[in-house]
Design an enzyme around this catalytic site. Structure first.
Site, PDB file in Angstrom:
ATOM      1  N   ARG A  64       0.525  -1.162  -0.168  1.00  0.00           N
ATOM      2  CA  ARG A  64      -0.512   0.245   0.081  1.00  0.00           C
ATOM      3  C   ARG A  64       0.590   1.036  -0.179  1.00  0.00           C
ATOM      4  O   ARG A  64       0.599   2.227  -0.411  1.00  0.00           O
ATOM      5  CB  ARG A  64      -0.986  -0.015   1.316  1.00  0.00           C
ATOM      6  CG  ARG A  64      -1.522   1.262   1.837  1.00  0.00           C
ATOM      7  CD  ARG A  64      -2.976   0.860   2.474  1.00  0.00           C
ATOM      8  NE  ARG A  64      -4.580   1.477   2.048  1.00  0.00           N
ATOM      9  CZ  ARG A  64      -4.166   2.747   3.410  1.00  0.00           C
ATOM     10  NH1 ARG A  64      -3.496   2.246   4.461  1.00  0.00           N
ATOM     11  NH2 ARG A  64      -5.674   3.534   3.374  1.00  0.00           N
ATOM     12  N   HIS A  68       0.163   4.041  -2.924  1.00  0.00           N
ATOM     13  CA  HIS A  68       0.336   5.510  -2.296  1.00  0.00           C
ATOM     14  C   HIS A  68       0.947   6.212  -2.736  1.00  0.00           C
ATOM     15  O   HIS A  68       0.976   8.011  -2.961  1.00  0.00           O
ATOM     16  CB  HIS A  68      -0.560   5.766  -0.928  1.00  0.00           C
ATOM     17  CG  HIS A  68      -1.472   5.102  -0.335  1.00  0.00           C
ATOM     18  ND1 HIS A  68      -2.244   5.606   0.566  1.00  0.00           N
ATOM     19  CD2 HIS A  68      -2.211   4.354  -0.815  1.00  0.00           C
ATOM     20  CE1 HIS A  68      -3.401   5.118   0.862  1.00  0.00           C
ATOM     21  NE2 HIS A  68      -3.418   4.218  -0.155  1.00  0.00           N
ATOM     22  N   VAL A  72       0.423   9.956  -6.703  1.00  0.00           N
ATOM     23  CA  VAL A  72       1.525  11.556  -5.873  1.00  0.00           C
ATOM     24  C   VAL A  72       2.542  11.813  -6.491  1.00  0.00           C
ATOM     25  O   VAL A  72       3.915  11.069  -5.988  1.00  0.00           O
ATOM     26  CB  VAL A  72       0.858  11.739  -4.641  1.00  0.00           C
ATOM     27  CG1 VAL A  72       1.014  13.526  -3.909  1.00  0.00           C
ATOM     28  CG2 VAL A  72      -0.367  11.210  -4.046  1.00  0.00           C
ATOM     29  N   ASN A  97      -4.216   9.018   4.431  1.00  0.00           N
ATOM     30  CA  ASN A  97      -3.066   7.735   5.109  1.00  0.00           C
ATOM     31  C   ASN A  97      -2.603   8.316   6.641  1.00  0.00           C
ATOM     32  O   ASN A  97      -2.319   7.490   7.237  1.00  0.00           O
ATOM     33  CB  ASN A  97      -1.718   8.962   4.693  1.00  0.00           C
ATOM     34  CG  ASN A  97      -1.665   8.344   3.192  1.00  0.00           C
ATOM     35  OD1 ASN A  97      -1.295   7.659   2.138  1.00  0.00           O
ATOM     36  ND2 ASN A  97      -0.804   9.734   1.910  1.00  0.00           N
ATOM     37  N   HIS A 196      -6.082  -6.524  -1.956  1.00  0.00           N
ATOM     38  CA  HIS A 196      -6.915  -6.553  -1.599  1.00  0.00           C
ATOM     39  C   HIS A 196      -7.187  -8.003  -0.991  1.00  0.00           C
ATOM     40  O   HIS A 196      -8.013  -8.380  -0.538  1.00  0.00           O
ATOM     41  CB  HIS A 196      -8.245  -5.901  -1.275  1.00  0.00           C
ATOM     42  CG  HIS A 196      -8.118  -3.948  -1.213  1.00  0.00           C
ATOM     43  ND1 HIS A 196      -9.391  -2.937  -1.737  1.00  0.00           N
ATOM     44  CD2 HIS A 196      -7.505  -3.462  -0.513  1.00  0.00           C
ATOM     45  CE1 HIS A 196      -8.331  -2.609  -1.579  1.00  0.00           C
ATOM     46  NE2 HIS A 196      -7.416  -2.191  -1.587  1.00  0.00           N
TER      47      HIS A 196
END
Length: 332
Positions: A64, A68, A72, A97, A196
């Site tokens: 993750r 993440h 960005v 976050n 997931h």
């Protein structure tokens, strides 16, 4: 043996075709550290393996972080920067976050091991990509050759983290749009959602489905009724929003295709999980069906999508830097 020769124009044409079919990946390649830090993959893998012995969640948490990070400012380890010095707003404190992203201590452990073996060589951005691969393969999923050569960014983008990262409450159309914004398509969206298959989610990220979905006064109609009852017990109204729930109730720590099988029986935990299968007329439905019925197809697609995601706007060459401490820009 047949001998083949090409005239110069034919050779130029061939090179042109190959360039179109196999575009450059921002100078990333699987052997980037072969002479400067040849044991980089095993160092990262060993550290992840050690962390897994005391924390079964850490594999999902590490993948993750890579996700993440890449969404960005590209895959530049900007997510890892703490607030301080020139970093006035850390991405760690962005809504997607804050009190949710975890594993930063393990990243620091891995970085220390890399600095001990190859000081000043391996970027934190590459560390995240390698840790993601180790997390998947050590949990029973596929392994792949991670493309390397990313460098670390000098800035963070908290605003970008708040707007660019998919939220668990979004429509499939919005999800698709956010993936498209970073060059990822519907196949990537479904394949990467398959991460997931392991990990946990806090009640606060799906409790809106359990009692009053979209202001209807009723639960989300796409939730399996037996699963709904279990979730309502785990996450009662006005209960503890940080209580953890398995994203995949059937094999919570294994990387497999059960996530997709769960969607077929309306047992996706997050709204954004179940939408992949329950949005009428969506092109994602056939992909979910394929992955649910064919784990090999899922694994192959997941590997390609991880490579695609790892190629989002990397800093290469002389751009950025190689941080010695992933939490801060060098010299700060």
């Amino acid at each position: 043996m047949v001998s083949t020769t090409y005239s110069l124009p034919a050779t130029i044409f061939l090179v042109t075709v190959l360039t179109v079919v196999f575009p450059s990946k921002g100078q990333l390649n699987a052997t980037f550290y072969s002479s400067t830090c040849p044991n980089v993959s095993s160092i990262v893998r060993n550290a992840v393996q050690q962390a897994l012995q005391s924390d079964s969640r850490i594999a999902a948490s590490l993948i993750r972080l890579h996700f993440h990070d890449c969404f960005v400012n590209g895959c530049d380890a900007s997510l890892l920067l703490d607030q301080g010095g020139n970093i006035t707003q850390s991405e760690k404190n962005a809504a997607p976050n804050f009190n949710s992203a975890r594993g930063f201590d393990i990243v620091d452990n891995i970085k220390s091991a890399l600095e001990n073996s190859c000081p000043g060589v391996v970027s934190c951005a590459d560390l995240l990509a390698l840790a993601a691969e180790s997390s998947v393969s050590l949990s029973g999923g596929p392994s792949w050759n991670v493309l390397l050569g990313r460098r670390d960014g000098l800035t963070a983008n908290q605003g970008g983290a708040n707007t660019s990262l998919p939220s668990p409450f979004e429509s499939l159309a919005n999800l698709t749009s956010k993936f498209s914004a970073v060059g990822l398509d519907t196949n990537d969206l479904v394949a990467l959602s398959g991460a997931h298959t392991f990990g946990r989610a806090q009640c606060q990220f799906f409790s809106q489905r359990l009692f009053n979905f979209s202001g209807s006064g009723s639960p989300d109609p796409t939730l399996n009724s037996t699963y709904l009852a279990t979730l309502q017990q785990n996450c009662p109204q006005n209960g503890n929003g940080s209580t953890l729930n398995n994203l995949d109730p059937s094999s919570s720590d294994a990387f497999d295709n059960n996530y997709f099988s769960n969607l077929l029986t309306n047992q996706g935990l997050l709204q954004t999980d179940q939408e992949l299968f329950s949005t009428n007329g969506s092109s994602t439905i056939s992909i979910v069906n394929n992955f649910a019925n064919n784990q090999t197809a899922f694994f192959q697609a997941f590997v390609q999508s991880m490579i695609n995601m790892g190629n989002i706007s990397p800093l290469t060459g002389s751009q950025g830097e190689i941080r010695t401490d992933c939490k801060k820009v060098n010299g700060s």
